[in-house]
Design a protein around this motif. Sequence first.
Motif, short mmCIF file in Angstrom:
data_model
loop_
_atom_site.label_atom_id
_atom_site.label_comp_id
_atom_site.label_asym_id
_atom_site.label_seq_id
_atom_site.Cartn_x
_atom_site.Cartn_y
_atom_site.Cartn_z
N ARG A 180 -17.58 -10.66 18.06
CA ARG A 180 -16.05 -9.97 17.61
C ARG A 180 -14.95 -11.35 18.15
O ARG A 180 -14.12 -11.46 16.97
CB ARG A 180 -16.34 -9.01 18.07
CG ARG A 180 -14.93 -7.98 18.07
CD ARG A 180 -14.34 -8.24 17.40
NE ARG A 180 -15.25 -7.62 15.96
CZ ARG A 180 -14.65 -8.03 14.20
NH1 ARG A 180 -13.11 -9.06 14.08
NH2 ARG A 180 -15.41 -7.31 13.91
N ASP A 184 -12.75 -12.75 15.81
CA ASP A 184 -10.57 -12.93 16.11
C ASP A 184 -9.85 -13.67 16.72
O ASP A 184 -8.83 -14.09 16.87
CB ASP A 184 -10.43 -11.54 17.08
CG ASP A 184 -10.95 -10.44 16.40
OD1 ASP A 184 -10.53 -10.03 15.83
OD2 ASP A 184 -11.15 -9.48 17.49
N ASP A 186 -10.14 -15.51 19.15
CA ASP A 186 -9.99 -15.64 20.45
C ASP A 186 -10.68 -16.48 21.71
O ASP A 186 -12.19 -15.95 21.99
CB ASP A 186 -9.81 -13.43 21.42
CG ASP A 186 -9.45 -13.99 22.84
OD1 ASP A 186 -9.05 -14.72 23.22
OD2 ASP A 186 -9.15 -12.16 22.63
#
Length: 214
Positions: A180, A184, A186
């Motif tokens: 995830r 994203d 990140d």
Amino acid sequence: MRQSERAYATLLEEIQSGALPAGAVLGEVEQSARLGVSRTPLRTALGRLVADGLVVQQSPRVTVVADIDAADIRALFELRRALEESAARIAAVRGDAAAFAALEREFADAGRALHGDPGRDAYYGVIARFDAAVDAAVGNDYMTQALRTVRTHLVRVRRLARDKPDRLAASVGEHRLIARALADRDADLAAHATHVHLHNALDSILDSLPEGTP
């Protein structure tokens, strides 16, 4: 497939699975006969295994399967942390966000079907696809080769440890978080989640080593 490649693949699988345990002697004459290959391709296969660090040459014609202990595992994870945390940061920037989002869903599906060998095998299959996606995103042949070596040893290390259903379920969640974070873009979270996953994995492996492992 060439004889040397076939011999290498067979011996690699046997070492990783434990069919050839630490200390097993790999004599040229015996292994050539057993694998149905001539001695020249066998030597090539053994040379690759020596380079991998999976066997040790004791004489010009005899090699043995390398020992592995807790210190080896810690050293392996030191390298694994350095490589995988860096790879996660890079993949978060360069990777295909949609591909990692899809892998997060695959991890979720695998987590709902972990029971039995087929479920575990399916989960490890998702991990292999995830690793390949990270490698492709990083696009660094030097890092990819180093990670391939680490993963070769990791298969063997996993076999030494006992199955822990709770740890396997936690690992699914950790992989979902990493995927995830990559989806994203990140980078900080991806690297941190990777660090936590590897910390937990190392603790679990060391805790579950067979009694008497040095």
